[in-house]
Design an enzyme around this catalytic site. Structure first.
Site, short mmCIF file in Angstrom:
data_model
loop_
_atom_site.label_atom_id
_atom_site.label_comp_id
_atom_site.label_asym_id
_atom_site.label_seq_id
_atom_site.Cartn_x
_atom_site.Cartn_y
_atom_site.Cartn_z
N LYS A 63 1.03 -1.28 -0.12
CA LYS A 63 -0.10 -0.06 -0.15
C LYS A 63 1.00 1.12 0.14
O LYS A 63 2.14 1.14 0.30
CB LYS A 63 -0.94 -0.11 1.26
CG LYS A 63 -1.83 -1.28 1.18
CD LYS A 63 -2.85 -1.15 -0.05
CE LYS A 63 -3.90 -2.33 -0.18
NZ LYS A 63 -4.15 -3.56 0.43
C1 PLP Z 1 -5.51 -4.25 0.94
C2 PLP Z 1 -6.72 -4.24 0.65
C3 PLP Z 1 -7.74 -4.58 1.84
C4 PLP Z 1 -7.22 -5.36 3.13
O1 PLP Z 1 -6.17 -4.69 3.79
P1 PLP Z 1 -5.32 -5.61 4.83
O2 PLP Z 1 -4.76 -4.51 5.78
O3 PLP Z 1 -4.31 -6.59 4.30
O4 PLP Z 1 -6.46 -6.49 5.65
C5 PLP Z 1 -8.96 -4.36 1.89
N1 PLP Z 1 -9.75 -3.70 0.92
C6 PLP Z 1 -8.99 -3.30 -0.24
C7 PLP Z 1 -9.42 -2.51 -1.50
C8 PLP Z 1 -7.56 -3.34 -0.19
O5 PLP Z 1 -6.65 -3.38 -1.18
#
Ligand code: PLP
Length: 378
Positions: free
Chosen positions: A184
Protein backbone atom coordinates in the site's frame (compact mmCIF):
# COMPACT_ATOMS: atom_id res chain seq x y z
CA UNK A 1 11.29 -14.17 -9.19
CA UNK A 2 13.87 -11.44 -9.51
CA UNK A 3 11.80 -8.75 -11.20
CA UNK A 4 13.66 -6.09 -13.16
CA UNK A 5 10.65 -3.80 -12.69
CA UNK A 6 8.46 -4.98 -9.78
CA UNK A 7 4.78 -4.12 -9.44
CA UNK A 8 5.41 -2.16 -6.23
CA UNK A 9 8.35 -1.25 -4.01
CA UNK A 10 8.65 0.13 -0.48
CA UNK A 11 10.34 3.46 0.35
CA UNK A 12 12.29 2.51 3.49
CA UNK A 13 15.41 4.31 4.68
CA UNK A 14 17.54 4.57 7.82
CA UNK A 15 14.66 6.49 9.50
CA UNK A 16 12.48 3.37 9.64
CA UNK A 17 15.35 1.25 10.99
CA UNK A 18 16.15 3.83 13.69
CA UNK A 19 12.50 4.17 14.71
CA UNK A 20 12.04 0.41 15.08
CA UNK A 21 15.34 0.08 16.95
CA UNK A 22 14.28 2.79 19.40
CA UNK A 23 11.12 0.81 20.18
CA UNK A 24 13.12 -2.39 20.67
CA UNK A 25 15.45 -0.61 23.08
CA UNK A 26 12.51 0.86 25.02
CA UNK A 27 11.32 -2.72 25.68
CA UNK A 28 7.66 -1.66 25.42
CA UNK A 29 6.43 -3.52 22.35
CA UNK A 30 2.65 -3.69 22.62
CA UNK A 31 0.31 -0.69 22.21
CA UNK A 32 1.67 2.32 24.10
CA UNK A 33 2.95 5.85 23.59
CA UNK A 34 4.24 5.38 20.02
CA UNK A 35 0.83 4.04 18.96
CA UNK A 36 -0.85 7.05 20.59
CA UNK A 37 1.47 9.42 18.73
CA UNK A 38 0.86 7.61 15.45
CA UNK A 39 -2.91 7.91 15.94
CA UNK A 40 -2.72 11.61 16.82
CA UNK A 41 -0.51 12.32 13.81
CA UNK A 42 -2.79 10.32 11.50
CA UNK A 43 -5.88 12.14 12.77
CA UNK A 44 -4.17 15.52 12.23
CA UNK A 45 -3.03 14.47 8.75
CA UNK A 46 -6.41 13.16 7.62
CA UNK A 47 -8.52 15.81 9.29
CA UNK A 48 -10.60 13.18 11.09
CA UNK A 49 -11.51 13.87 14.71
CA UNK A 50 -10.48 10.34 15.80
CA UNK A 51 -8.00 7.79 14.47
CA UNK A 52 -7.60 4.29 15.87
CA UNK A 53 -4.82 1.98 14.66
CA UNK A 54 -5.53 -1.71 14.22
CA UNK A 55 -3.84 -4.92 13.07
CA UNK A 56 -5.00 -4.63 9.44
CA UNK A 57 -7.73 -3.14 7.24
CA UNK A 58 -9.75 -6.35 7.23
CA UNK A 59 -10.07 -6.02 11.02
CA UNK A 60 -10.93 -2.33 10.52
CA UNK A 61 -13.77 -3.24 8.12
CA UNK A 62 -15.07 -5.92 10.48
CA UNK A 63 -15.03 -3.45 13.39
CA UNK A 64 -16.74 -0.77 11.29
CA UNK A 65 -19.63 -3.19 10.63
CA UNK A 66 -19.77 -4.13 14.34
CA UNK A 67 -19.70 -0.52 15.55
CA UNK A 68 -22.57 0.40 13.21
CA UNK A 69 -24.62 -2.48 14.59
CA UNK A 70 -24.85 -4.37 11.28
CA UNK A 71 -25.84 -8.01 11.75
CA UNK A 72 -27.92 -10.98 10.59
CA UNK A 73 -30.83 -10.02 8.33
CA UNK A 74 -29.09 -6.83 7.15
CA UNK A 75 -27.78 -6.13 3.66
CA UNK A 76 -24.72 -4.06 2.82
CA UNK A 77 -24.07 -2.81 -0.70
CA UNK A 78 -20.47 -3.30 -1.87
CA UNK A 79 -18.51 -3.23 -5.15
CA UNK A 80 -17.36 -6.54 -6.62
CA UNK A 81 -14.27 -5.05 -8.30
CA UNK A 82 -12.36 -4.98 -5.01
CA UNK A 83 -10.26 -7.11 -2.72
CA UNK A 84 -12.36 -9.87 -1.11
CA UNK A 85 -11.90 -8.33 2.38
CA UNK A 86 -14.48 -5.60 1.58
CA UNK A 87 -17.24 -8.19 1.23
CA UNK A 88 -15.90 -10.66 3.79
CA UNK A 89 -16.26 -8.06 6.57
CA UNK A 90 -20.01 -7.95 5.89
CA UNK A 91 -20.24 -11.73 6.21
CA UNK A 92 -18.22 -11.77 9.47
CA UNK A 93 -21.14 -10.00 11.19
CA UNK A 94 -23.72 -12.31 9.61
CA UNK A 95 -25.04 -9.73 7.12
CA UNK A 96 -25.39 -10.18 3.35
CA UNK A 97 -23.18 -8.36 0.83
CA UNK A 98 -25.10 -7.13 -2.22
CA UNK A 99 -22.89 -6.36 -5.20
CA UNK A 100 -23.28 -3.18 -7.24
CA UNK A 101 -21.73 -2.55 -10.67
CA UNK A 102 -19.17 0.15 -11.49
CA UNK A 103 -19.59 3.46 -13.37
CA UNK A 104 -17.94 2.52 -16.65
CA UNK A 105 -14.77 1.86 -18.65
CA UNK A 106 -13.24 5.16 -17.58
CA UNK A 107 -14.38 4.94 -13.93
CA UNK A 108 -14.04 1.62 -12.07
CA UNK A 109 -15.69 2.98 -8.89
CA UNK A 110 -19.06 1.83 -7.55
CA UNK A 111 -21.91 3.54 -9.40
CA UNK A 112 -24.34 5.68 -7.35
CA UNK A 113 -27.20 4.69 -9.68
CA UNK A 114 -26.33 1.02 -9.11
CA UNK A 115 -26.27 1.58 -5.34
CA UNK A 116 -29.78 2.98 -5.56
CA UNK A 117 -30.93 0.02 -7.66
CA UNK A 118 -29.63 -2.45 -5.03
CA UNK A 119 -31.45 -0.85 -2.07
CA UNK A 120 -34.10 -3.00 -0.35
CA UNK A 121 -35.91 -2.59 3.00
CA UNK A 122 -33.06 -4.64 4.55
CA UNK A 123 -30.22 -2.40 3.32
CA UNK A 124 -28.32 -0.88 6.25
CA UNK A 125 -25.08 0.42 4.77
CA UNK A 126 -22.84 0.92 1.75
CA UNK A 127 -19.11 0.19 1.69
CA UNK A 128 -17.34 2.20 -1.01
CA UNK A 129 -13.81 1.55 -2.31
CA UNK A 130 -11.82 4.39 -3.86
CA UNK A 131 -10.36 2.19 -6.60
CA UNK A 132 -6.63 2.87 -7.15
CA UNK A 133 -7.10 5.95 -4.94
CA UNK A 134 -9.51 7.80 -7.29
CA UNK A 135 -12.41 9.26 -5.27
CA UNK A 136 -15.88 7.75 -5.49
CA UNK A 137 -18.70 10.24 -6.07
CA UNK A 138 -19.06 10.88 -2.33
CA UNK A 139 -21.45 13.88 -2.51
CA UNK A 140 -23.95 11.82 -4.53
CA UNK A 141 -23.44 8.66 -2.44
CA UNK A 142 -23.94 10.57 0.85
CA UNK A 143 -27.10 12.11 -0.61
CA UNK A 144 -28.50 8.67 -1.46
CA UNK A 145 -27.45 7.33 1.95
CA UNK A 146 -29.17 10.21 3.75
CA UNK A 147 -32.32 9.76 1.68
CA UNK A 148 -32.61 6.04 2.50
CA UNK A 149 -31.16 6.23 6.02
CA UNK A 150 -28.02 4.20 5.25
CA UNK A 151 -24.57 4.33 6.85
CA UNK A 152 -21.50 4.77 4.64
CA UNK A 153 -18.20 2.97 5.33
CA UNK A 154 -15.16 3.84 3.24
CA UNK A 155 -12.73 1.02 2.45
CA UNK A 156 -9.87 3.43 1.85
CA UNK A 157 -7.13 0.81 1.57
CA UNK A 158 -6.07 2.40 -1.75
CA UNK A 159 -6.72 6.06 -1.12
CA UNK A 160 -4.60 7.23 1.81
CA UNK A 161 -3.81 10.91 1.25
CA UNK A 162 -6.35 11.23 -1.60
CA UNK A 163 -8.87 14.08 -1.55
CA UNK A 164 -12.18 15.23 -2.96
CA UNK A 165 -13.33 18.85 -2.64
CA UNK A 166 -10.45 19.44 -0.22
CA UNK A 167 -11.66 16.70 2.11
CA UNK A 168 -9.56 13.57 2.58
CA UNK A 169 -10.80 10.18 1.46
CA UNK A 170 -11.76 8.08 4.48
CA UNK A 171 -13.36 11.07 6.24
CA UNK A 172 -16.55 11.34 4.16
CA UNK A 173 -18.45 8.38 5.53
CA UNK A 174 -19.25 7.39 9.12
CA UNK A 175 -16.03 5.33 9.33
CA UNK A 176 -12.90 5.17 7.17
CA UNK A 177 -10.76 2.01 6.97
CA UNK A 178 -7.10 2.19 5.93
CA UNK A 179 -4.55 -0.54 5.15
CA UNK A 180 -0.81 -0.45 5.77
CA UNK A 181 -0.13 -3.82 4.10
CA UNK A 182 3.27 -4.08 2.36
CA UNK A 183 2.10 -3.01 -1.09
CA UNK A 184 0.00 0.00 0.00
CA UNK A 185 1.05 3.69 -0.31
CA UNK A 186 2.35 3.66 3.27
CA UNK A 187 3.20 0.43 5.05
CA UNK A 188 3.83 -1.11 8.44
CA UNK A 189 4.01 -4.69 7.09
CA UNK A 190 0.59 -5.60 8.43
CA UNK A 191 -1.41 -2.76 9.94
CA UNK A 192 -4.40 -0.51 9.51
CA UNK A 193 -6.30 2.53 10.77
CA UNK A 194 -9.88 3.54 11.46
CA UNK A 195 -11.03 7.15 11.26
CA UNK A 196 -14.30 8.72 12.38
CA UNK A 197 -15.69 12.08 13.44
CA UNK A 198 -18.26 10.51 15.76
CA UNK A 199 -17.32 10.04 19.40
CA UNK A 200 -19.90 7.27 19.96
CA UNK A 201 -18.38 5.21 17.14
CA UNK A 202 -14.84 5.90 18.32
CA UNK A 203 -15.66 4.63 21.82
CA UNK A 204 -17.22 1.45 20.40
CA UNK A 205 -14.29 0.82 18.06
CA UNK A 206 -11.80 1.27 20.88
CA UNK A 207 -13.65 -1.30 23.00
CA UNK A 208 -13.97 -3.82 20.11
CA UNK A 209 -10.24 -3.57 19.32
CA UNK A 210 -9.21 -5.09 22.62
CA UNK A 211 -11.58 -7.84 23.85
CA UNK A 212 -14.29 -5.40 24.90
CA UNK A 213 -12.12 -4.37 27.87
CA UNK A 214 -12.57 -1.00 29.54
CA UNK A 215 -8.86 -0.54 30.42
CA UNK A 216 -5.68 -1.78 28.72
CA UNK A 217 -2.29 -3.15 29.82
CA UNK A 218 -0.83 0.27 28.97
CA UNK A 219 -3.29 2.04 31.32
CA UNK A 220 -2.33 -0.32 34.13
CA UNK A 221 1.40 0.06 33.38
CA UNK A 222 0.92 3.83 33.61
CA UNK A 223 -0.79 3.37 36.99
CA UNK A 224 -4.14 4.64 35.67
CA UNK A 225 -6.06 1.48 36.58
CA UNK A 226 -5.81 -1.86 38.40
CA UNK A 227 -8.71 -3.81 36.91
CA UNK A 228 -11.18 -3.78 34.05
CA UNK A 229 -14.61 -4.84 32.97
CA UNK A 230 -15.53 -6.59 29.68
CA UNK A 231 -18.56 -4.88 28.18
CA UNK A 232 -18.71 -6.37 24.66
CA UNK A 233 -17.68 -9.49 22.78
CA UNK A 234 -14.46 -7.91 21.50
CA UNK A 235 -11.42 -9.06 19.55
CA UNK A 236 -7.66 -8.70 19.57
CA UNK A 237 -7.28 -6.34 16.62
CA UNK A 238 -4.43 -4.29 18.11
CA UNK A 239 -1.35 -2.94 16.36
CA UNK A 240 2.03 -2.87 18.16
CA UNK A 241 4.70 -0.26 18.86
CA UNK A 242 7.09 -1.54 16.18
CA UNK A 243 4.47 -1.08 13.49
CA UNK A 244 3.30 2.23 14.88
CA UNK A 245 6.93 3.44 14.72
CA UNK A 246 7.13 2.37 11.07
CA UNK A 247 3.80 4.06 10.41
CA UNK A 248 4.97 7.39 11.84
CA UNK A 249 7.99 7.44 9.51
CA UNK A 250 5.95 6.31 6.50
CA UNK A 251 3.34 8.99 7.12
CA UNK A 252 6.04 11.69 6.90
CA UNK A 253 6.91 10.50 3.38
CA UNK A 254 3.36 9.93 2.16
CA UNK A 255 2.54 13.33 0.61
CA UNK A 256 5.81 13.47 -1.31
CA UNK A 257 5.49 9.87 -2.48
CA UNK A 258 1.87 10.36 -3.58
CA UNK A 259 2.97 13.36 -5.68
CA UNK A 260 5.63 11.22 -7.32
CA UNK A 261 3.05 8.51 -8.04
CA UNK A 262 0.83 11.15 -9.68
CA UNK A 263 3.75 12.39 -11.78
CA UNK A 264 4.54 8.86 -12.96
CA UNK A 265 0.85 8.23 -13.69
CA UNK A 266 0.76 11.35 -15.91
CA UNK A 267 3.88 10.12 -17.65
CA UNK A 268 2.31 6.68 -18.24
CA UNK A 269 -0.76 8.40 -19.75
CA UNK A 270 1.34 10.46 -22.16
CA UNK A 271 3.61 7.58 -23.15
CA UNK A 272 0.74 5.15 -23.70
CA UNK A 273 -1.24 7.70 -25.66
CA UNK A 274 1.74 7.98 -27.97
CA UNK A 275 2.97 4.38 -28.19
CA UNK A 276 -0.07 2.19 -27.60
CA UNK A 277 -3.32 4.19 -27.75
CA UNK A 278 -5.46 1.02 -27.95
CA UNK A 279 -4.68 0.44 -24.27
CA UNK A 280 -6.50 2.91 -22.02
CA UNK A 281 -5.91 4.11 -18.46
CA UNK A 282 -9.17 4.81 -16.57
CA UNK A 283 -9.92 7.92 -14.48
CA UNK A 284 -8.38 10.27 -17.05
CA UNK A 285 -10.18 13.48 -16.04
CA UNK A 286 -11.32 12.37 -12.62
CA UNK A 287 -12.35 14.90 -9.94
CA UNK A 288 -10.29 15.29 -6.78
CA UNK A 289 -6.74 14.25 -5.91
CA UNK A 290 -5.88 10.57 -6.34
CA UNK A 291 -3.36 8.76 -4.16
CA UNK A 292 -2.41 6.93 -7.40
CA UNK A 293 -2.07 3.65 -5.54
CA UNK A 294 -1.83 1.44 -8.64
CA UNK A 295 -1.74 1.84 -12.42
CA UNK A 296 -4.65 -0.11 -13.93
CA UNK A 297 -5.00 -0.36 -17.71
CA UNK A 298 -7.79 -1.73 -19.87
CA UNK A 299 -6.60 -4.02 -22.68
CA UNK A 300 -8.46 -4.02 -26.01
CA UNK A 301 -11.25 -6.58 -26.40
CA UNK A 302 -10.13 -9.99 -27.75
CA UNK A 303 -6.56 -9.63 -26.45
CA UNK A 304 -5.46 -12.64 -24.43
CA UNK A 305 -4.40 -11.02 -21.16
CA UNK A 306 -2.41 -14.00 -19.86
CA UNK A 307 -0.21 -13.90 -22.99
CA UNK A 308 0.52 -10.21 -22.40
CA UNK A 309 1.34 -10.85 -18.75
CA UNK A 310 3.58 -13.82 -19.70
CA UNK A 311 5.47 -11.71 -22.22
CA UNK A 312 6.04 -8.90 -19.69
CA UNK A 313 7.09 -11.47 -17.10
CA UNK A 314 9.71 -12.84 -19.50
CA UNK A 315 11.08 -9.28 -19.69
CA UNK A 316 11.27 -9.09 -15.87
CA UNK A 317 8.23 -6.82 -15.62
CA UNK A 318 5.71 -7.74 -12.94
CA UNK A 319 2.00 -7.17 -13.56
CA UNK A 320 -1.17 -8.02 -11.67
CA UNK A 321 -4.97 -8.08 -11.91
CA UNK A 322 -7.24 -5.79 -9.84
CA UNK A 323 -9.46 -7.70 -9.37
CA UNK A 324 -10.99 -11.10 -10.01
CA UNK A 325 -14.58 -10.03 -9.18
CA UNK A 326 -15.69 -11.08 -5.69
CA UNK A 327 -19.21 -12.18 -6.72
CA UNK A 328 -17.71 -14.88 -8.96
CA UNK A 329 -15.55 -16.54 -6.28
CA UNK A 330 -16.46 -20.09 -5.25
CA UNK A 331 -17.04 -19.01 -1.64
CA UNK A 332 -19.51 -16.36 -2.87
CA UNK A 333 -21.50 -18.44 -5.39
CA UNK A 334 -24.13 -19.58 -2.86
CA UNK A 335 -25.05 -15.98 -1.96
CA UNK A 336 -24.65 -14.32 -5.36
CA UNK A 337 -26.51 -16.87 -7.45
CA UNK A 338 -27.68 -15.03 -10.53
CA UNK A 339 -25.91 -11.74 -9.80
CA UNK A 340 -24.88 -10.20 -13.11
CA UNK A 341 -22.57 -7.20 -13.21
CA UNK A 342 -21.82 -6.71 -16.93
CA UNK A 343 -19.37 -3.81 -16.59
CA UNK A 344 -17.49 -5.30 -13.64
CA UNK A 345 -17.24 -8.66 -15.41
CA UNK A 346 -15.94 -7.20 -18.68
CA UNK A 347 -13.46 -4.89 -16.92
CA UNK A 348 -12.24 -7.75 -14.70
CA UNK A 349 -11.51 -9.80 -17.84
CA UNK A 350 -9.52 -7.00 -19.53
CA UNK A 351 -7.83 -5.14 -16.66
CA UNK A 352 -4.08 -5.43 -16.06
CA UNK A 353 -2.06 -3.51 -13.49
CA UNK A 354 1.37 -2.15 -14.43
CA UNK A 355 4.30 -1.31 -12.10
CA UNK A 356 4.03 1.91 -10.10
CA UNK A 357 6.07 3.02 -7.08
CA UNK A 358 7.68 6.29 -6.02
CA UNK A 359 11.26 5.27 -6.83
CA UNK A 360 10.32 4.18 -10.36
CA UNK A 361 12.20 6.01 -13.14
CA UNK A 362 10.72 7.59 -16.28
CA UNK A 363 12.92 5.28 -18.42
CA UNK A 364 11.29 2.31 -16.73
CA UNK A 365 7.83 3.63 -17.62
CA UNK A 366 8.93 3.93 -21.26
CA UNK A 367 10.38 0.44 -21.11
CA UNK A 368 7.14 -1.07 -19.76
CA UNK A 369 5.04 0.69 -22.40
CA UNK A 370 7.41 -0.31 -25.21
CA UNK A 371 7.23 -3.95 -24.15
CA UNK A 372 3.46 -3.69 -24.00
CA UNK A 373 3.36 -2.23 -27.50
CA UNK A 374 5.65 -5.01 -28.71
CA UNK A 375 3.46 -7.83 -27.45
CA UNK A 376 0.23 -6.22 -28.71
CA UNK A 377 1.72 -5.84 -32.18
CA UNK A 378 2.33 -9.60 -32.39
C1 PLP B 1 -5.44 -4.31 0.88
C2 PLP B 1 -6.89 -4.17 0.87
C3 PLP B 1 -7.70 -4.58 1.94
C4 PLP B 1 -7.18 -5.39 3.10
O1 PLP B 1 -6.18 -4.79 3.80
P1 PLP B 1 -5.38 -5.64 4.92
O2 PLP B 1 -4.67 -4.56 5.68
O3 PLP B 1 -4.44 -6.53 4.18
O4 PLP B 1 -6.35 -6.38 5.73
C5 PLP B 1 -9.06 -4.30 1.90
N1 PLP B 1 -9.61 -3.67 0.85
C6 PLP B 1 -8.88 -3.29 -0.21
C7 PLP B 1 -9.57 -2.57 -1.33
C8 PLP B 1 -7.50 -3.54 -0.24
O5 PLP B 1 -6.80 -3.16 -1.31
Amino acid sequence: MNWRIPLADIDFGPEETAAVQAVLESKWLTMGSVTQEFEQEFAAFSGARYALSVSNATAALHMACLALGIGPGDEVIVPSLTFVATANAVRYVGAKPVFADVNGYDDFNISPAEIERCITPRTRAVIVVHYAGYPCDMPRILEIAAHYGLEVIEDNAHGVGGELEGRQLGTWGAIGCFSFFSNKNMTTGEGGMLTTNRQDLYEKLRIFRSHGMTTLTWDRHKGHAFSYDVVELGYNYRIDELRAALGREQLKKLARNNLRRAELTRYYRETMQELTPAVTIPFEHHPGVSSCHILPVLLPKFIERSKVMEHLKAQGIQTSIHYPPVHRFTAYRPITNGTRLPLTEDIARREMTLPLYPMMKEEQVVNVVQELRGVLAE
